[in-house]
Design a protein around this motif. Structure first.
Motif, PDB file in Angstrom:
ATOM      1  N   THR A 110     -10.859  46.647  40.666  1.00  0.00           N
ATOM      2  CA  THR A 110     -12.169  46.767  39.848  1.00  0.00           C
ATOM      3  C   THR A 110     -12.218  45.602  38.906  1.00  0.00           C
ATOM      4  O   THR A 110     -11.297  44.705  39.201  1.00  0.00           O
ATOM      5  N   THR A 111     -13.346  45.429  38.128  1.00  0.00           N
ATOM      6  CA  THR A 111     -13.121  44.494  37.151  1.00  0.00           C
ATOM      7  C   THR A 111     -13.011  44.751  35.722  1.00  0.00           C
ATOM      8  O   THR A 111     -13.017  45.792  35.391  1.00  0.00           O
ATOM      9  N   GLY A 112     -12.712  43.766  34.850  1.00  0.00           N
ATOM     10  CA  GLY A 112     -12.161  44.300  33.567  1.00  0.00           C
ATOM     11  C   GLY A 112     -12.230  43.063  32.635  1.00  0.00           C
ATOM     12  O   GLY A 112     -12.167  41.651  33.186  1.00  0.00           O
ATOM     13  N   ARG A 113     -12.311  43.242  31.604  1.00  0.00           N
ATOM     14  CA  ARG A 113     -12.529  42.149  30.242  1.00  0.00           C
ATOM     15  C   ARG A 113     -11.147  42.420  29.303  1.00  0.00           C
ATOM     16  O   ARG A 113     -10.996  43.718  29.054  1.00  0.00           O
ATOM     17  N   ILE A 114     -10.540  41.414  28.889  1.00  0.00           N
ATOM     18  CA  ILE A 114      -9.737  41.643  27.643  1.00  0.00           C
ATOM     19  C   ILE A 114     -10.254  42.007  26.377  1.00  0.00           C
ATOM     20  O   ILE A 114     -11.317  41.671  25.962  1.00  0.00           O
ATOM     21  N   VAL A 115      -9.955  43.088  25.821  1.00  0.00           N
ATOM     22  CA  VAL A 115     -10.590  43.587  24.729  1.00  0.00           C
ATOM     23  C   VAL A 115      -9.597  43.732  23.497  1.00  0.00           C
ATOM     24  O   VAL A 115      -9.803  44.012  22.387  1.00  0.00           O
ATOM     25  N   GLU A 116      -8.377  43.614  23.682  1.00  0.00           N
ATOM     26  CA  GLU A 116      -7.365  43.692  22.651  1.00  0.00           C
ATOM     27  C   GLU A 116      -6.151  42.845  22.898  1.00  0.00           C
ATOM     28  O   GLU A 116      -5.845  42.735  24.165  1.00  0.00           O
ATOM     29  N   SER A 117      -5.712  42.111  21.873  1.00  0.00           N
ATOM     30  CA  SER A 117      -4.590  41.324  22.070  1.00  0.00           C
ATOM     31  C   SER A 117      -3.739  41.214  21.087  1.00  0.00           C
ATOM     32  O   SER A 117      -4.135  40.838  19.761  1.00  0.00           O
TER      33      SER A 117
END
Ligand SMILES: Cc1cc2nc3c(=O)[nH]c(=O)nc-3n(C[C@H](O)[C@H](O)[C@H](O)COP(=O)(O)OP(=O)(O)OC[C@H]3O[C@@H](n4cnc5c(N)ncnc54)[C@H](O)[C@@H]3O)c2cc1C
Ligand code: FES
Length: 347
Positions: A110-117
């Motif tokens: 799937t695709t995804g984005r970084i939302v927390e670091s």
């Protein structure tokens, strides 16, 4: 003429235990290549003999190694008959012991984005991706992430237990590797707008059934899958005695202390957490290499009988731990690990 006289040599046959899966290996092909061509979900990742994911035990038969297994497997594993299927070309019929995942555990993308670091230590962050389709995995397994222009994928072990209907958010503890193609820009916050391709589940690292005690050993970001595994075990009410050994150089390398304490408070059996610091002496903490504490942990758990060991982190730590564990009477078949190899491990 000779083939008429003597008959054509049959291709070597491989039987995988305990599933009983049987297949033939094509000329000059590796066990892994032929298995994958036939759609058999043989565990693997790098396919070049560095990650150890295709580690399996040769029960009978003879193989030739394209690159020596000893680059990746420990002396104890070699003596115990372990091979790397991606480097093994059969020289006879073979029987190989390997845990095959079930059909519904095949990796999906799937695709995804970084939302927390979130900073966990001076060089480890918890990174969370929001994914566009839920990912299923077992606690302890890992995902492969890639991004536009990436030099291949990077593997990261999930740090949380999976949710029942697949995880819409996935996280991992990630250590900054100087000069790393992924972690340098990650720690410079350069991936805010990046769409990643994420593939999971991968690997054979998960808690096996059993009644015996559990010894967990982690170093650096190797705590990631151990936290996932422990969280999941708490949720499932696992009631086995456990010792978690965690190695760092100094107090600043320790993290998730509150989360580990919470796991300990809910754990159904006896639970001990032993941080071990190699370069700093701190009152109340063990001092030395984390692997030196393994014999004491085995004793704390009542001996090696029925004990299973679970380890993640730098390859030298795993190799040293395997030697101490086997020396302490823990069989190789009760030792599970993921070595956190990187591009510097490639030959
Ligand atoms: C099964 C598995 C699970 C893992 N889980 C985790 C995890 O949960 N957390 C975590 O932090 N890590 C984990 N890792 C390690 C992770 O996949 C990456 O390898 C690591 O983060 C480094 O990636 P990078 O792109 O930053 O560095 P890389 O680009 O891989 O570079 C690593 C180092 O090698 C050097 N290098 C690059 N190319 C070469 C070359 N050709 N020859 C010699 N040296 C070279 C670089 O300068 C750098 O110092 C895991 C690895 C595996 C195999
Ligand atoms: S797939 Fe064989 S060592 Fe990585």
């Amino acid at each position: 003429m000779f083939s008429k006289l003597f008959g054509k040599k049959a291709p070597p046959k491989v039987v995988l235990e305990p599933s009983g899966t049987t297949f033939e290996v094509g000329k000059n092909k590796t066990v892994l290549e032929s298995a994958l061509e036939l759609g058999i979900a043989f565990p693997h990742d790098c396919t070049v003999g560095t990650c150890g994911s295709c580690r399996s035990r040769l029960v009978s038969g003879k193989v030739d190694a394209i690159t020596p297994f000893g680059y990746t497997l420990s002396r104890e594993e070699l003596q115990g008959g372990y091979i790397l299927a991606c480097q093994a070309v059969p020289e006879s019929d073979l029987v190989i012991e390997v845990d095959l995942p079930s059909a519904d555990e095949a990796p999906a993308q799937t695709t995804g984005r970084i939302v927390e670091s979130i900073d966990l230590t001076h060089d480890i962050r918890k990174i969370t991706w929001q994914v566009d389709a839920p990912l299923r995995y077992r606690a302890g397994q890992y995902m492969n992430v890639s991004w536009p222009g990436s030099p291949g994928h990077r593997s990261y072990s999930f740090s949380a237990k999976p949710s029942a209907d697949g995880s819409g958010r996935v996280s991992a503890f990630i250590r900054k590797v100087p000069g790393g193609a992924f972690t340098e820009p990650l720690f410079a916050d350069s991936f805010a707008a990046t769409e990643f391709v994420i593939e999971a589940p991968h690997g054979g690292f998960w808690l096996r059934d059993g009644d015996g005690p559990i010894l967990l050993v982690g170093g650096g970001s190797g705590l990631s899958p151990l936290m996932s595994l422990l969280e999941d075990a708490v949720a499932r009410g696992v009631a086995r005695d456990a010792v978690l050994l965690f190695g760092g150089r100094g107090a600043r390398d320790l993290y998730c202390i509150d989360e580990i304490a919470a796991i300990g408070a809910q754990w159904k059996g006896r639970f001990d957490f032993w941080p071990v610091l190699s370069e700093e002496a701190v009152d109340g903490m063990r001092h030395g290499m984390v692997t030196q504490e393994i014999p004491a942990a085995i004793a704390q758990l009542g001996g090696s009988q029925g004990l299973q060991a679970y380890m993640c982190g730098p390859p030298p730590m795993i190799d040293a731990a395997v030697a101490v564990l086997t020396g302490g009477g823990v069989g190789l078949s009760a030792i599970y690990y993921d070595k956190f190899t990187d591009a510097s491990t490639l030959r």
